[in-house]
Write a protein that holds these residues in place. Structure first.
Motif, short mmCIF file in Angstrom:
data_model
loop_
_atom_site.label_atom_id
_atom_site.label_comp_id
_atom_site.label_asym_id
_atom_site.label_seq_id
_atom_site.Cartn_x
_atom_site.Cartn_y
_atom_site.Cartn_z
N LEU A 201 -4.85 0.37 4.91
CA LEU A 201 -3.37 0.09 5.10
C LEU A 201 -2.79 0.68 6.24
O LEU A 201 -2.05 0.15 6.96
N CYS A 226 -0.56 1.15 -3.14
CA CYS A 226 -0.32 0.03 -2.19
C CYS A 226 0.90 0.11 -1.66
O CYS A 226 1.18 -0.13 -0.41
N ARG A 230 1.59 0.90 2.08
CA ARG A 230 2.52 0.27 2.99
C ARG A 230 3.76 0.74 3.43
O ARG A 230 4.17 0.55 4.75
N THR A 231 4.56 1.46 2.67
CA THR A 231 5.64 2.20 3.08
C THR A 231 5.23 3.22 4.15
O THR A 231 6.03 3.43 5.36
N ALA A 233 2.88 2.94 6.36
CA ALA A 233 2.27 2.24 7.35
C ALA A 233 3.50 1.55 8.67
O ALA A 233 3.52 1.39 9.62
N ARG A 234 4.78 1.59 7.60
CA ARG A 234 5.79 1.00 8.59
C ARG A 234 6.44 2.33 9.23
O ARG A 234 6.62 3.44 8.60
#
Length: 739
Positions: A201, A226, A230-231, A233-234
């Protein structure tokens, strides 16, 4: 039973780019041969993703029929219409047709089920995957599915995917070995798997701190993992790992609120909120906070949500998943500070009434009532320490603000006693110094003693743990008058005084005081002191040559230690050493060796803290005797030297002088020079004393032996050195390099 079934329910939903491949679990599914497979885990655990991937693998199981279930299917007619449609979707040639009439209780066992089973028989391997079985709650629908699962034809398999802990026929199938199961723990990602997902991710491997923090907060729960990944990764405007993790945590709680909390009934949500102040959920405290139906709601939520995890030590108690705890904490903040404090105080009162002191203290403190927390500690500390649970008492004190402990001389004494019970006299002395500075006055602590008298007894105990037995005796003598008979304080004071008498070879007086200590400890229920005094009395009897009482007392001490769970506590060491010495007297070396191993284990903690040098010396003396009995001179010398080093740390060698002398008779030291005779270690000590101004009577007093014993040793020295008087003996010893 002819209702139409949407085509989208006959195949798994399209999945995002596959980040959650689970080779470990796929292999388990491939290897299973049972006719029924149950995959049971909370929402977001990856059940559907796992089964979607498995359904496409070329395993030797024939075709895979898929049916996604929802609330619409919660009726027997619609359920079986969907199942038959799913089967014919992958096997159109199956001789199975929807029943022409309506589904009824009478038609099911007489017509529908027999036709279904016979139609599937002999059709080759086929697997039916039912995803979302938790949606089926109608009693007739559940019963009909259970009937089918217990009558599956050869070669036909059913996989059930559910958010709930399975009921129905699964326990019976489990007993027959007809079901394979993957549960919440199986579906949880391992730390290595979680790191691989985060790497995918984030586009790079996370640092160890981030990886560890994410795993602690998710415990391998796929959805949370996940969402966090994903958080993270932003890109965000904040900098730093802690801020990014907090942002990820908020995203997880939003998912959890939508997928779990909002699907619960109002009563269930209120229960979770009211009990959110508890660290561990069990029926009793939950009822105190949430009413009489709390036990029912707890079992219901544990079965249906699966984010309440059974506590290993107590299967009827549960802990919350960290993500659920975080969500409820956020919601609880809206209730107002006084409301939350009141909930903590309610929980504290329940735990205090039911003996849960650790939880009571924690909740009193969180509820802002430090006085009640202090009261719980002062009420329960003595019972806990006497049972050998001093670590619990130390933890209670850690839960209190340190300023609160330091300001209360009673708590300082409690802290000192907890440290002493752990074999840490230096820590205890620091707390007792605080008591001295505070001038405690007439306050009482424990049963029947003022803080001042109790502190004096504690100082006496600290002295004997540091090898200062005679100083401890003087302190105990001072405190003795302030203690009440039949209390633990009197038992400890008598033990300190009796130990000093034993140390100075006054065995009859020692036995009298230690016997009184035994009585007081027994009445007070003080297990630690009871084991200690019985063991010391066994040593006393052994040294006095009374073997049968020594045997009985050591047996009683070890029985008491076993009953109280104190076999590995340092207070049991005298009993083990006494028994080992008795066994050596009886020539039972192998049994003595095993008993000494138990003594070594009991002394292990005090070895680390440097406490009880006198008992360590006694232990090594007994080791030396064992080695000498086996004619292992090197081992005997090593043990004797270790004993001497331990004895050197004592305020006075006391009875150790005689014990070391006995060992020296078996392991003599050779004189330097050819043709010289041998002097024992005890004789060498007397020889060194002859160099000084002391008379023989003064030497005897210094070594705690009789005047006649020293005279006998001096005659032996003269004979071995070929000397006629004291000065000649010293001169000959110096000529031979012995002095």
């Amino acid at each position: 039973m002819t209702s139409s079934v949407p085509t989208f329910k006959l195949r798994p939903a399209d999945q995002p780019p596959h980040l959650l491949t689970r080779p470990r679990l796929l292999r388990r599914l491939d290897a299973s041969t049972e006719p029924v497979v149950v995959v049971s885990a909370p929402a977001g655990a990856g059940k559907t993703v796992l089964l979607s991937e498995w359904a496409q693998r070329p395993a030797a199981r024939g075709g895979c029929a898929w049916l996604s279930l929802d609330a619409y299917d919660n009726a027997p007619g619609r359920l079986w219409a969907g199942i038959l449609r799913a089967l014919r979707h992958v096997r159109p040639e199956l001789p199975v047709r929807p029943h022409s009439g309506a589904w009824t209780l009478d038609a099911w066992p007489e017509e529908i089920l027999p036709d279904l089973v016979s139609g599937l028989h002999g059709q080759g391997p086929l697997t039916l995957i039912l995803d979302g079985v938790e949606s089926i709650t109608d009693a007739d629908a559940v019963r009909s599915l259970s009937d089918f699962l217990t009558r599956l034809p050869q070669g036909f398999r059913v996989v059930l995917s559910t958010r709930h802990v399975p009921g129905g026929p699964v326990p019976a199938l489990r007993a027959r070995g007809a079901v394979a199961e993957l549960d919440r723990e199986d579906l949880a990602f391992t730390p290595e798997e979680a790191e691989a997902v985060l790497t995918e991710l984030l586009g790079a491997a996370p640092d160890a701190e981030t990886s560890s923090a994410v795993y602690r907060s998710t415990e391998g729960w796929a959805a949370a993992l996940c969402v966090m990944g994903r958080t993270l990764a932003r890109p965000s405007g904040t900098a730093g790992t802690a801020a990014d993790l907090a942002r990820g945590g908020r995203a997880v709680t939003e998912y959890l609120a939508t997928e779990v909390l909002h699907r619960l009934t109002t009563e269930q949500r209120e229960f979770l909120l009211r009990t959110s102040v508890l660290d561990e959920l069990s029926a009793g405290p939950c009822r105190a906070l949430a009413g009489d139906r709390a036990g029912v709601l707890l079992r219901e939520l544990a079965r249906t949500v699966q984010l309440l995890v059974p506590v290993a030590a107590e299967p009827s108690a549960y802990r919350r998943h960290p993500a659920l705890s975080a969500l409820l904490f956020d919601l609880l903040g809206a209730e107002g500070r006084e409301t939350v404090a009141s909930m903590h105080r309610t929980a504290a009162r329940w735990y205090a009434r039911h003996g849960g002191t650790t939880a009571a203290v924690r909740h009193w403190v969180r509820g802002g009532d430090e006085a009640a927390a202090v009261g719980s500690v002062l009420r329960d500390w003595e019972k806990a320490i006497s049972a050998g649970r001093s670590g619990e008492v130390a933890h209670w004190l850690e839960l209190l603000p340190r300023r609160t402990v330091a300001a209360d001389t009673r708590l300082c004494v409690v802290a000192a006693m907890a440290a002493l019970s752990e074999g840490a006299p230096e820590t205890a002395r620091r707390w007792l110094d605080v008591v001295r500075l505070r001038e405690p006055g007439a306050q009482t602590v424990g049963e029947g003693s003022t803080v001042s008298d109790a502190a004096a007894v504690a100082r006496a105990v600290a002295c004997w743990l540091q090898g200062q037995i005679l100083t401890g005796d003087r302190l105990a003598e001072t405190a003795f008058a302030g203690t009440v008979p039949l209390t633990s304080w009197r038992a400890l004071a008598c033990t300190a005084r009796g130990t000093a008498l034993l140390w100075t070879s006054r065995y009859e007086e020692a036995e009298a005081l230690l016997g009184e200590a035994t009585r007081d400890a027994h009445v007070a229920g003080h297990g630690l002191t009871l084991v200690r005094t019985l063991g010391l009395r066994a040593l006393c009897a052994l040294l006095a040559g009374r073997h049968e009482p020594a045997r009985m007392l050591s047996d009683a001490a070890l029985d008491a230690a076993g009953t109280a769970g104190l076999e590995r506590h340092f207070v049991a060491a005298p009993a083990y050493i006494g028994r080992a010495g008795l066994l050596l007297e009886e020539g039972r070396a192998d049994e003595a060796e095993r008993t000494l191993a138990e003594a070594g284990a009991a002394l292990a903690d005090s070895s680390r803290t440097g406490g009880e040098p006198q008992m360590h010396a006694w232990y090594h003396v007994t080791r030396a005797r064992l080695a000498a009995a086996r004619h292992d001179t090197a081992a005997a010398r090593e043990a004797r030297e270790t004993a001497e080093r331990a004895a050197a740390r004592c305020e006075s060698p006391g009875v150790l002088t005689e014990l070391l002398g006995r060992v020296a008779q078996d392991t003599v030291v050779a004189l330097v020079g050819s043709g010289s005779r041998e002097l024992s270690l005890r004789e060498r000590r007397v020889l060194r004393a002859l160099c000084g101004p002391l008379t023989l009577r003064e030497i005897a007093s210094e070594f705690y032996v009789s005047h006649n014993t020293v005279k006998t040793q001096v005659r032996a020295i003269f004979r071995k050195l070929g000397a006629h008087d004291r000065s000649e003996a010293v001169a000959r010893a110096r000529e031979r390099g012995m002095l």
